[in-house]
Design an enzyme around this catalytic site. Structure first.
Site, PDB file in Angstrom:
ATOM      1  N   PHE A 124      29.908  -0.287 -13.625  1.00  0.00           N
ATOM      2  CA  PHE A 124      29.934   1.153 -13.412  1.00  0.00           C
ATOM      3  C   PHE A 124      29.100   1.519 -12.179  1.00  0.00           C
ATOM      4  O   PHE A 124      27.969   1.099 -12.040  1.00  0.00           O
ATOM      5  CB  PHE A 124      29.396   1.874 -14.649  1.00  0.00           C
ATOM      6  CG  PHE A 124      29.350   3.373 -14.478  1.00  0.00           C
ATOM      7  CD1 PHE A 124      30.522   4.096 -14.279  1.00  0.00           C
ATOM      8  CD2 PHE A 124      28.139   4.044 -14.485  1.00  0.00           C
ATOM      9  CE1 PHE A 124      30.481   5.464 -14.093  1.00  0.00           C
ATOM     10  CE2 PHE A 124      28.093   5.419 -14.307  1.00  0.00           C
ATOM     11  CZ  PHE A 124      29.264   6.130 -14.111  1.00  0.00           C
ATOM     12  N   GLN A 125      29.698   2.272 -11.302  1.00  0.00           N
ATOM     13  CA  GLN A 125      29.067   2.709 -10.047  1.00  0.00           C
ATOM     14  C   GLN A 125      28.595   1.553  -9.180  1.00  0.00           C
ATOM     15  O   GLN A 125      27.588   1.649  -8.500  1.00  0.00           O
ATOM     16  CB  GLN A 125      27.928   3.697 -10.331  1.00  0.00           C
ATOM     17  CG  GLN A 125      28.453   4.981 -10.939  1.00  0.00           C
ATOM     18  CD  GLN A 125      27.469   6.120 -10.921  1.00  0.00           C
ATOM     19  OE1 GLN A 125      26.271   5.914 -11.025  1.00  0.00           O
ATOM     20  NE2 GLN A 125      27.976   7.336 -10.792  1.00  0.00           N
ATOM     21  N   LYS A 174      19.090  -2.392  -9.730  1.00  0.00           N
ATOM     22  CA  LYS A 174      18.250  -1.631 -10.650  1.00  0.00           C
ATOM     23  C   LYS A 174      17.145  -2.486 -11.283  1.00  0.00           C
ATOM     24  O   LYS A 174      16.004  -2.039 -11.426  1.00  0.00           O
ATOM     25  CB  LYS A 174      19.116  -1.009 -11.747  1.00  0.00           C
ATOM     26  CG  LYS A 174      18.366   0.011 -12.584  1.00  0.00           C
ATOM     27  CD  LYS A 174      19.285   0.803 -13.496  1.00  0.00           C
ATOM     28  CE  LYS A 174      18.479   1.858 -14.257  1.00  0.00           C
ATOM     29  NZ  LYS A 174      19.351   2.634 -15.165  1.00  0.00           N
ATOM     30  N   MET A 483      38.252  23.081  18.821  1.00  0.00           N
ATOM     31  CA  MET A 483      38.440  22.007  19.786  1.00  0.00           C
ATOM     32  C   MET A 483      39.820  21.356  19.603  1.00  0.00           C
ATOM     33  O   MET A 483      40.468  20.966  20.582  1.00  0.00           O
ATOM     34  CB  MET A 483      37.327  20.963  19.634  1.00  0.00           C
ATOM     35  CG  MET A 483      37.282  19.953  20.754  1.00  0.00           C
ATOM     36  SD  MET A 483      37.169  20.736  22.377  1.00  0.00           S
ATOM     37  CE  MET A 483      35.413  20.635  22.691  1.00  0.00           C
TER      38      MET A 483
HETATM   39  C1  LIG Z   1      34.434  14.884  10.116  1.00  0.00           C
HETATM   40  C2  LIG Z   1      35.286  15.236  11.268  1.00  0.00           C
HETATM   41  N1  LIG Z   1      36.604  15.486  11.073  1.00  0.00           N
HETATM   42  C3  LIG Z   1      37.387  15.818  12.118  1.00  0.00           C
HETATM   43  C4  LIG Z   1      36.881  15.898  13.383  1.00  0.00           C
HETATM   44  C5  LIG Z   1      37.771  16.270  14.558  1.00  0.00           C
HETATM   45  N2  LIG Z   1      37.346  17.542  15.132  1.00  0.00           N
HETATM   46  C6  LIG Z   1      36.571  17.619  16.233  1.00  0.00           C
HETATM   47  S1  LIG Z   1      36.196  19.176  16.655  1.00  0.00           S
HETATM   48  C7  LIG Z   1      37.111  19.803  15.391  1.00  0.00           C
HETATM   49  C8  LIG Z   1      37.208  21.278  15.163  1.00  0.00           C
HETATM   50  C9  LIG Z   1      35.929  21.849  14.701  1.00  0.00           C
HETATM   51  O1  LIG Z   1      36.128  23.183  14.365  1.00  0.00           O
HETATM   52  P1  LIG Z   1      34.887  24.133  14.187  1.00  0.00           P
HETATM   53  O2  LIG Z   1      33.876  23.483  13.337  1.00  0.00           O
HETATM   54  O3  LIG Z   1      35.346  25.471  13.759  1.00  0.00           O
HETATM   55  O4  LIG Z   1      34.282  24.171  15.651  1.00  0.00           O
HETATM   56  P2  LIG Z   1      34.950  24.828  16.968  1.00  0.00           P
HETATM   57  O5  LIG Z   1      35.595  23.710  17.743  1.00  0.00           O
HETATM   58  O6  LIG Z   1      35.945  25.847  16.528  1.00  0.00           O
HETATM   59  O7  LIG Z   1      33.809  25.414  17.711  1.00  0.00           O
HETATM   60  C10 LIG Z   1      37.693  18.776  14.655  1.00  0.00           C
HETATM   61  C11 LIG Z   1      38.570  18.971  13.498  1.00  0.00           C
HETATM   62  C12 LIG Z   1      35.514  15.608  13.534  1.00  0.00           C
HETATM   63  N3  LIG Z   1      34.925  15.628  14.725  1.00  0.00           N
HETATM   64  N4  LIG Z   1      34.743  15.307  12.464  1.00  0.00           N
END
Ligand SMILES: Cc1ncc(C[n+]2csc(CCOP(=O)(O)OP(=O)(O)O)c2C)c(N)n1
Ligand SMILES: [Mg+2]
Lengths: 577, 166
Positions: A124-125, A174, A483
């Site tokens: 478990f875990q 553990k 982005m």
């Molecule tokens: C955990 C994770 N999943 C996906 C990405 C791909 N990714 C890079 S920037 C982005 C958009 C981020 O959106 P937001 O937090 O609203 O920031 P904004 O770019 O709008 O300022 C994504 C999905 C990432 N960098 N990290």
């Protein structure tokens, strides 16, 4: 006197449980704060923690714990300490370990493990945490003999914090936490396979001094290595002594004062025109503590095509990895810079070069068109900069807001900037701010996050409220994965596949549910007003800024392009139109 | 290269090769004359010297790695052992005995319709014997992979060539 020593020693060596050893070792290491989350496999450790006097922060998710530890390490310069339970607790820290590995952040991470006699039985875990984390840690251990535990912990702290810093993991079955052994923490660390080179090779230093004296267009690219080595002062001294301009990587920001005339800005995908062109045109490139990441270099074919490359790095494997290097200097950045300053070599004649750079700087500054009817994200960052006198500790998440923060918050001091660079981990910004605030209790900490990334670790608002950390959480709310949306606009014909999120929660109400004050702003005037209000309060505040949603980050070097092929560069006159 | 003989160390090293996208041709691992220290010999195909250097540096970064030596360009003694099970009928048995003799190989098992040849030597030699035995019908081959030492005196420095041995 001698008797007392012996007596002390004897007492230290009294038998104690593995859990207690861990507590004692953390005390011996002067650990100020532990970020963690309990569970079955670490219950004996948590039991000893209960009345240990050690300060433990219960984050609301293990990912929060490890990012908080990273933020703490970045600001304090000390290793971040994390405890997670076996199985799901441990797998929840995998992202943070990778992040710390990529950005060279010192962490010592303890994971619980099922008892030795059932390891391998899918108990478990149970998860093969050693196996999972091997490629994402600087080093890792599994405790197999209680007598080894003190030595392992001591080695872990040593390895995490010396050479090129990084995360070290200790997996503790553990039964090892309840087994008893002698606690001897006085022993020296003896690791024949780990002897980082700290001092530069004299011959290579001479070569660099010679190359500098001959150079017409030298430039320094300084990365986080300068910050890890606490070498900001030396960097400035050297650059001034030799009249060499300085460029930063994303992670290096603050290593050199942003308002210094020799500073050219950040390089890379969203770097300044001047920094990128300087890298393209230079004839001598001195890399200090940066690893030539692809986001910095762009297409390697066009990277610094005319330059002799010198690279100062504590990690020999980084030298020559991506960019052929003529002058390799394996060394701690501070030691190498001290030696270079001491050499006081012949100054290169950089007058024409500096004049050219100054012209670019005035002609092609970072620019955007303001619109006071909305909140322009760039303007928002500039306002935060103004209202905090440029002295805040800024943590960010990942995305457009991160790039704007890097571009428009001018860091004049080191250790004020906490961001996820190499891994680009959404969800990093908010928990990192918790660690940063705990590392510097008097600092104004601003956590600049995106509306999307914020939602990946927003549960940590609980911690902020519980500890009453006066963090200002700034949501740059563009109702999109900004982005991603930007890339789709530019490279995928505006086919906005799963990047627009118009139905966000009401972030103000959300904060209120956590008992945190919150304000919203939709125009520049409102924005300034709520920012002022927030900074006047010595309690946590969340600010939801509805920014112009379709704003893009420029300049930009498209993937596969050279740094000189930036798009979105506007001359001063154009951007005023 | 030499490593601390700790649990997981082989995993660490092979994991590093996977992570960095290097292909391992062969690995051998065994104890050295010092307790707690093992020797690993890898044969890796690389494209250029820079890759070889990068592998060496990455291996050196491992805490449990004590010493890495790229011996590709050095005078070395390299040996491999192979067991080759060949299908035989009584008419060709003698022929095989004669064939393997110049290789100083030996027969280590004989049954009605097969025999097992054991050969030790440089990989090229092992390769050559396998080629010669192919026409008879090879049922199984087990090779240990190369283990190697640098020679006591380094006379020749051959030009850089793949595969690359550490
Ligand atoms: C955990 C994770 N999943 C996906 C990405 C791909 N990714 C890079 S920037 C982005 C958009 C981020 O959106 P937001 O937090 O609203 O920031 P904004 O770019 O709008 O300022 C994504 C999905 C990432 N960098 N990290
Ligand atoms: Mg967004």
């Amino acid at each position: 006197m001698a008797n007392m020593k012996v007596e002390e020693k004897r007492q230290q060596r009294t038998k104690m449980s593995g859990a207690l050893m861990l507590i004692e070792a953390l005390k011996a290491e002067n650990v100020e704060v532990i970020f963690g989350y309990p569970g079955g496999a670490v219950l004996p450790i948590y039991d000893k923690l209960y009345d240990s006097g050690l300060f433990h922060v219960l984050t609301r998710h293990e990912q929060g714990a490890i990012h908080a530890a990273e933020g703490y390490a970045r600001i304090s310069g000390k290793p971040g300490v994390v405890i997670a339970t076996s199985g799901p607790g441990a797998t929840n820290i995998v992202t943070g370990l990778t992040d710390a590995m990529m950005d060279s952040i010192p962490l010592v991470v303890f994971t619980g493990q099922v008892a030795s006699n059932v390891i391998g039985s899918d108990a478990f875990q149970e998860a093969d945490v050693l196996g999972i984390t091997m490629p994402i840690t600087k080093h890792s251990y599994q405790v197999r003999d209680i007598q080894e535990l003190p030595k392992i912990i001591k080695e872990a702290f040593h390895i995490a914090t010396t050479g090129r810093p990084g995360p070290v993991l200790i997996d503790i079955p553990k039964d090892m936490t309840t087994a008893e052994g002698e606690f001897d923490y006085e022993q020296d660390v003896h690791l024949p396979g780990y002897q980082p080179t700290i001092h530069p090779n004299h011959l290579q230093i001479r070569k660099l001094v010679e190359a500098v004296s001959q150079a017409k267009k030298p430039v320094i690219l300084a990365g986080a290595g300068v910050l890890h080595a606490d070498a900001s002062k030396e960097l400035q001294q050297y650059a001034e002594q030799q009249h060499i301009p300085v460029i930063h990587t994303l992670l290096g920001l603050g290593g050199f004062p942003a308002d210094h005339p020799l500073f050219l800005g950040m390089a890379g995908m969203h770097g300044t025109y001047t920094a990128n062109m300087a890298l393209y045109e230079c004839d001598l490139l001195i890399n200090i503590g940066a690893r030539f990441d692809d986001r910095v270099t762009g297409n390697l074919k066009y990277f610094a095509p005319n330059a002799t490359v010198a690279h100062i790095d504590i990690d020999p494997a980084e030298i020559g990895k991506n960019v052929p290097t003529k002058i390799p200097i394996v060394s701690d950045a501070k030691e190498a810079l001290k030696e270079l300053i001491h050499q006081d070599g012949k100054r290169p004649d950089t007058t024409a070069w500096l004049a050219q750079l100054a012209e670019w700087k005035t002609k092609f500054p970072l620019a955007y068109q303001n619109d006071a009817q909305t909140v322009k994200p760039q303007k928002l960052i500039e306002m935060i900069y103004e209202l905090t006198n440029g002295e805040a500790v800024v943590t960010t998440d990942v995305g457009q807001h991160q790039m704007w923060a890097a571009q428009y918050y001018k860091f004049n001091k080191p250790h004020r900037w906490v961001t996820s660079g190499g891994l680009g981990t959404m969800g990093f910004g908010l928990p990192a701010a918790i660690g940063a605030q705990l590392a510097d209790k008097n600092a104004t900490v601003v956590s600049i996050v995106g509306d999307a990334g914020f939602q990946m670790t927003l549960q940590e608002l609980s911690v902020i409220q519980e500890l009453n950390l006066p963090i200002k959480v700034v949501i740059v709310n563009n109702q999109s994965l900004g982005m991603v949306r930007q890339w789709q606009e530019i490279f995928y014909e505006k086919r906005y596949s799963h990047s627009l999120v118009p139905n966000q929660p009401d972030f103000v109400k959300l904060a209120e549910a956590y008992n945190i004050k919150a304000f919203r702003a939709k125009t520049e005037e409102e924005a300034r007003h709520v920012l002022k209000q927030a900074f006047s309060l010595s309690e946590p505040v969340l600010l939801d800024f509805h920014v112009k949603a379709d704003e893009n980050v420029y300049p930009m070097v498209a993937p596969g392009k050279g740094l000189h092929e930036m798009v979105g560069v506007k001359s001063c006159e154009e951007s005023l139109q | 290269m030499t490593v601390n003989n700790r649990p997981g160390v082989l995993n660490r090293i092979t994991g590093l090769f996977t992570k960095r996208h290097y292909n391992i041709e062969s690995i051998t691992v065994g104890h050295t004359e010092i307790e707690g220290i093992s020797r690993m010999t890898f044969v890796v195909n690389v494209e250029d010297e820079r890759t070889a250097e990068q592998i060496t540096k990455q291996l050196n970064k491992q805490i449990d790695v004590l010493k890495v030596n790229d011996i590709t360009d050095q005078a070395i003694v390299a040996r491999e052992l192979a067991l080759i099970k060949v299908a035989v009928n009584p008419t060709v048995r003698q022929e095989i005995y004669t064939l393997i003799e110049p290789f100083r190989a030996s027969i280590v098992d004989v049954s009605r319709d097969s025999l097992v040849v054991q050969v030790t030597g440089e990989p090229e030699k092992v390769e050559a014997l396998i080629d010669l035995l192919k026409p008879y019908g090879i049922k199984e081959v087990a090779r240990t992979g190369t283990t190697a030492f640098t020679r006591g005196s380094q006379k020749t420095a051959a030009s850089y060539k793949t595969p690359f041995i550490i």
